[in-house]
Motif scaffolding. Structure first.
Motif, mmCIF file in Angstrom:
data_model
loop_
_atom_site.group_PDB
_atom_site.id
_atom_site.type_symbol
_atom_site.label_atom_id
_atom_site.label_comp_id
_atom_site.label_asym_id
_atom_site.label_seq_id
_atom_site.Cartn_x
_atom_site.Cartn_y
_atom_site.Cartn_z
ATOM 1 N N LYS A 38 0.865 -1.178 0.000
ATOM 2 C CA LYS A 38 0.000 0.000 0.000
ATOM 3 C C LYS A 38 0.900 1.226 0.000
ATOM 4 C CE LYS A 38 -3.968 -2.149 2.272
ATOM 5 N NZ LYS A 38 -3.459 -3.526 2.102
ATOM 6 N N VAL A 39 0.800 2.027 -1.041
ATOM 7 C CA VAL A 39 1.756 3.101 -1.290
ATOM 8 C C VAL A 39 1.031 4.444 -1.307
ATOM 9 C CG1 VAL A 39 3.474 4.033 -2.895
ATOM 10 C CG2 VAL A 39 3.221 1.543 -2.633
ATOM 11 N N LEU A 40 1.628 5.436 -0.641
ATOM 12 C CA LEU A 40 1.141 6.810 -0.674
ATOM 13 C C LEU A 40 2.027 7.616 -1.612
ATOM 14 C CD1 LEU A 40 -0.562 9.236 0.378
ATOM 15 C CD2 LEU A 40 1.160 9.490 2.192
ATOM 16 N N PHE A 41 1.412 8.284 -2.582
ATOM 17 C CA PHE A 41 2.116 9.194 -3.485
ATOM 18 C C PHE A 41 1.688 10.608 -3.091
ATOM 19 C CE2 PHE A 41 4.102 9.459 -7.868
ATOM 20 C CZ PHE A 41 4.185 10.836 -7.913
ATOM 21 N N ALA A 42 2.595 11.374 -2.490
ATOM 22 C CA ALA A 42 2.258 12.693 -1.955
ATOM 23 C C ALA A 42 2.935 13.805 -2.738
ATOM 24 C CB ALA A 42 2.660 12.779 -0.488
ATOM 25 N N CYS A 43 2.240 14.932 -2.854
ATOM 26 C CA CYS A 43 2.793 16.124 -3.487
ATOM 27 C C CYS A 43 2.097 17.339 -2.897
ATOM 28 C CB CYS A 43 2.615 16.077 -5.005
ATOM 29 S SG CYS A 43 0.891 16.004 -5.533
ATOM 30 N N SER A 44 2.577 18.513 -3.196
ATOM 31 C CA SER A 44 1.991 19.719 -2.613
ATOM 32 C C SER A 44 0.923 20.344 -3.507
ATOM 33 C CB SER A 44 3.090 20.753 -2.333
ATOM 34 O OG SER A 44 3.733 21.130 -3.535
ATOM 35 N N SER A 45 1.026 20.136 -4.816
ATOM 36 C CA SER A 45 0.145 20.825 -5.761
ATOM 37 C C SER A 45 -1.167 20.070 -5.980
ATOM 38 C CB SER A 45 0.861 20.980 -7.115
ATOM 39 O OG SER A 45 -0.048 21.403 -8.113
ATOM 40 N N PRO A 46 -2.312 20.705 -5.730
ATOM 41 C CA PRO A 46 -3.597 20.057 -6.017
ATOM 42 C C PRO A 46 -3.768 19.735 -7.505
ATOM 43 C CG PRO A 46 -3.900 21.965 -4.585
ATOM 44 C CD PRO A 46 -2.494 22.016 -5.083
ATOM 45 N N TRP A 47 -3.208 20.565 -8.373
ATOM 46 C CA TRP A 47 -3.311 20.310 -9.808
ATOM 47 C C TRP A 47 -2.512 19.073 -10.209
ATOM 48 C CZ3 TRP A 47 -3.773 24.883 -13.657
ATOM 49 C CH2 TRP A 47 -4.773 25.754 -13.220
ATOM 50 N N LEU A 48 -1.308 18.952 -9.703
ATOM 51 C CA LEU A 48 -0.503 17.769 -10.011
ATOM 52 C C LEU A 48 -1.180 16.521 -9.470
ATOM 53 C CD1 LEU A 48 2.026 16.463 -11.166
ATOM 54 C CD2 LEU A 48 3.216 16.998 -9.020
ATOM 55 N N LYS A 49 -1.763 16.626 -8.281
ATOM 56 C CA LYS A 49 -2.493 15.507 -7.699
ATOM 57 C C LYS A 49 -3.653 15.089 -8.592
ATOM 58 C CE LYS A 49 -5.818 13.750 -4.778
ATOM 59 N NZ LYS A 49 -7.268 13.628 -5.038
ATOM 60 N N ALA A 50 -4.427 16.061 -9.097
ATOM 61 C CA ALA A 50 -5.560 15.770 -9.971
ATOM 62 C C ALA A 50 -5.094 15.133 -11.278
ATOM 63 C CB ALA A 50 -6.341 17.049 -10.249
ATOM 64 N N TRP A 51 -3.997 15.621 -11.827
ATOM 65 C CA TRP A 51 -3.452 15.077 -13.069
ATOM 66 C C TRP A 51 -2.985 13.643 -12.876
ATOM 67 C CZ3 TRP A 51 1.486 13.596 -14.842
ATOM 68 C CH2 TRP A 51 1.647 13.561 -16.232
ATOM 69 N N ASP A 58 0.525 26.924 -10.200
ATOM 70 C CA ASP A 58 -0.383 25.796 -10.368
ATOM 71 C C ASP A 58 0.159 24.772 -11.357
ATOM 72 O OD1 ASP A 58 -2.433 26.564 -8.599
ATOM 73 O OD2 ASP A 58 -3.301 27.915 -10.099
ATOM 74 N N PHE A 59 1.038 25.190 -12.251
ATOM 75 C CA PHE A 59 1.502 24.333 -13.348
ATOM 76 C C PHE A 59 2.787 23.586 -12.997
ATOM 77 C CE2 PHE A 59 2.358 23.507 -17.944
ATOM 78 C CZ PHE A 59 1.087 23.093 -18.302
ATOM 79 N N LYS A 60 3.244 23.692 -11.759
ATOM 80 C CA LYS A 60 4.436 22.969 -11.324
ATOM 81 C C LYS A 60 4.252 21.467 -11.544
ATOM 82 C CE LYS A 60 6.126 23.595 -7.241
ATOM 83 N NZ LYS A 60 7.552 23.300 -7.450
ATOM 84 N N GLY A 61 5.274 20.834 -12.078
ATOM 85 C CA GLY A 61 5.223 19.398 -12.328
ATOM 86 C C GLY A 61 4.587 19.026 -13.646
ATOM 87 N N LEU A 62 4.009 20.010 -14.364
ATOM 88 C CA LEU A 62 3.339 19.761 -15.635
ATOM 89 C C LEU A 62 4.162 20.369 -16.778
ATOM 90 C CD1 LEU A 62 -0.268 20.597 -14.392
ATOM 91 C CD2 LEU A 62 0.755 18.314 -14.654
ATOM 92 N N GLU A 63 3.725 20.124 -18.014
ATOM 93 C CA GLU A 63 4.492 20.595 -19.166
ATOM 94 C C GLU A 63 3.598 20.616 -20.395
ATOM 95 O OE1 GLU A 63 6.564 16.511 -20.699
ATOM 96 O OE2 GLU A 63 7.245 17.260 -18.745
#
Length: 530
Positions: free
Chosen positions: A263-276, A485-490
């Motif tokens: 069981k793995v947790l993938f955590a990040c700070s950005s709600p947008w990256l989480k949604a993506w 908001d676009f951190k982690g995206l491209e």
């Protein structure tokens, strides 16, 4: 070495792509002020045997004029019949050997040059040819070729040395040219200017972008070897700049760990990256959450502690209170648990949350295996060079192809900025790029951006993003987002607007994050440039 064109055009040959990349990075001794230049793919109208002959590569510089013939895949010769086997296993016979092809193309080139230039110019040049088999070991010998002119897979691994030896080989055979002489800068400049229009086509933006994306995919797959390293160590700290594949590697690690039943947790700070990520990592046993949403995510999954934790954009975790909060959900804690953090501490710290100096020290006390990610697999070399020059940020080496030049504008009024933005969007669309390939980034919301001042026809095709729309990114329209908001995206093409002049900005993090989102095309329109 200078390449013309700057990016390979209309080649489906992986072998030519390999040679193109090696020539671009080749380090050979340069003489005078004129650089050795490699021209890629020229149709010769005066080829001796064919109406349109093609040179794979032509090198022109003080060292001389050299034709390079490239044959990928398998190569064999039986009783004078040459057979070439492509990467799909399809065999093709040829009556003419690669060495004859190269020699014939060279004579066709010389016939063209002799009709344009005097012997005083042409006699300064050593002339010769080389043949490259980058995919096979060539063991045969024959009277038709000299070993010095051939680079097989073994010679190709030491490409720079082979190139220097090729020059020296033809120098030793040159008639009427002093052994150590070189062509004058003036003569080289004349020949290069004459050749350039035949070689350099204006490559449509769409073609340049497709080539960059193909290269990016190959590099990202190359970096999967790092996942093996991370998977083999229970605690890892992966550090790399934007575009080094951190999110890609984190996602692949999540797939591997959950495949074992963990069981793995993938955590990040950005709600947008989480949604993506929610849409793209719909994996049994994996929970994706922002730092702020940990409690609710764990409750919904009915999990009090996870077997492993993966943190992307971990530079945003660097507060002791956040580390404590995350540790409560990790089996055996950070000291003895299984975890992997992916971070860019050098360039992106503090954009979303303030960084505490003691937080990183806390993580390092657990003695994680440090994995440096130095190969950039997102941005073109042009973008990497621009970011390094403008911002002093090192984003790794290599890059995903050469790509189009970065467009830079610095204006004093919003009216001027709007005109430039409209022109940039027109250029992208006319260059063959779709609306979905284009994202406009700004430090301010849409209703405060110059984007709202665009002509009405552009308003109809621009879509401001939100945490729901990002799930299906990219949309069919041109997208707009605030930078944080676009951190982690491209996206393939990024146009940065509403941003102050970098020379007048104390904090360049916004510039760095915005500019590093572009895979192939980047335009930056700065304000306050009086």
């Amino acid at each position: 070495m200078r390449m013309i064109p700057a990016t390979p055009y209309r080649t489906h040959s992986q072998a030519e792509q390999k040679v193109f990349d090696c020539l671009r990075t080749a380090e050979v001794n340069e003489s005078g002020d004129t650089l050795l230049t490699a021209f890629h793919s020229l149709n010769l109208s005066r080829h001796k045997h064919k109406r349109f002959g093609e040179i794979d590569f032509l090198l022109c510089g003080p060292q001389g004029l050299f034709v390079l013939e490239v044959k990928g895949g398998g190569v064999s010769c039986t009783n004078g019949r040459w057979t070439f086997t492509d990467r799909n296993g399809q065999a093709h016979e040829g009556k003419e050997s690669p060495f004859r092809q190269a020699e014939s193309a060279l004579h066709g080139l010389l016939a063209r040059l002799k009709s344009e230039f005097s012997s005083d110019i042409l006699n300064q040049f050593v002339i010769g040819y080389g043949v490259i088999f980058p995919d096979c070991d060539w063991r045969q010998t024959g009277s038709e070729w000299d070993p010095a002119v051939l680079a097989d897979a073994r010679g190709f691994r030491g490409f720079d040395s082979w190139l220097v030896n090729l020059f020296e080989h033809w120098q030793s055979k040159a008639f009427g040219v002093a052994r150590d002489s070189v062509a004058s800068d003036a003569a080289v400049d004349l020949i290069q200017k004459f050749l350039r229009p035949d070689f350099e086509a204006i490559v449509p933006l769409r073609i340049q972008t497709e080539q960059v994306i193909d290269s990016s995919i190959r590099m990202t797959e190359d970096q999967l070897t790092w996942v093996d390293v991370v998977e083999a160590n229970p605690r890892t700290l992966c550090i790399g700049g934007a575009g080094t594949g951190k999110t890609f590697l984190a996602a692949e690690l999540a797939r591997r760990w959950t495949a074992t039943g963990s069981k793995v947790l993938f955590a990040c700070s950005s709600p947008w990256l989480k949604a993506w990520l929610d849409v793209r990592l719909n994996i049994r046993g994996l929970v994706i959450s922002t730092f702020d949403g940990l409690e609710i995510a764990a409750q919904r999954a009915r999990i009090s502690q996870f077997d492993a934790i993966i943190v992307d954009e971990a530079q945003d975790l660097m507060r002791v209170v956040l580390i404590d909060k995350l540790e409560a959900y990790l089996l055996n804690g950070f000291q003895n648990g299984r975890w992997a953090l992916f971070a860019d501490f050098q360039n992106q710290s503090g954009l979303l949350v303030p960084t505490e100096a003691g937080a990183l020290h806390r993580i390092e006390q657990y003695q994680p295996t440090r994995v440096p990610l130095r190969t950039n697999c997102r941005n073109t070399l042009k973008i990497l060079e621009n970011i390094k020059f403008r911002l002093g940020a090192d984003m790794g080496v290599r890059g995903s192809g050469y790509g189009p030049a970065v467009r830079e504008f610095c204006v004093s009024t919003k009216e001027d900025a709007v005109k430039i933005l409209a022109n940039q969007l027109d250029e992208l669309v006319k260059g063959g790029m779709t609306h979905s390939q284009i994202t406009i980034l700004s430090p301010v919301p849409y209703n405060e951006s110059i984007v709202r001042l665009l002509p009405p026809n552009w308003h109809q095709v621009i879509q401001p993003l939100d945490s729901y729309l990002i799930r299906s990114f990219p949309p069919d329209l041109v997208s707009f987002s605030q930078i944080h908001d676009f951190k982690g995206l491209e996206n393939d093409a990024i146009v940065v607007v509403d941003i102050p002049n970098a020379k007048r900005s104390e904090n360049l993090t916004y510039h760095y994050v915005a500019m590093s989102r572009a895979r192939a095309y980047l335009a930056v329109i700065e304000l306050n440039c009086d």
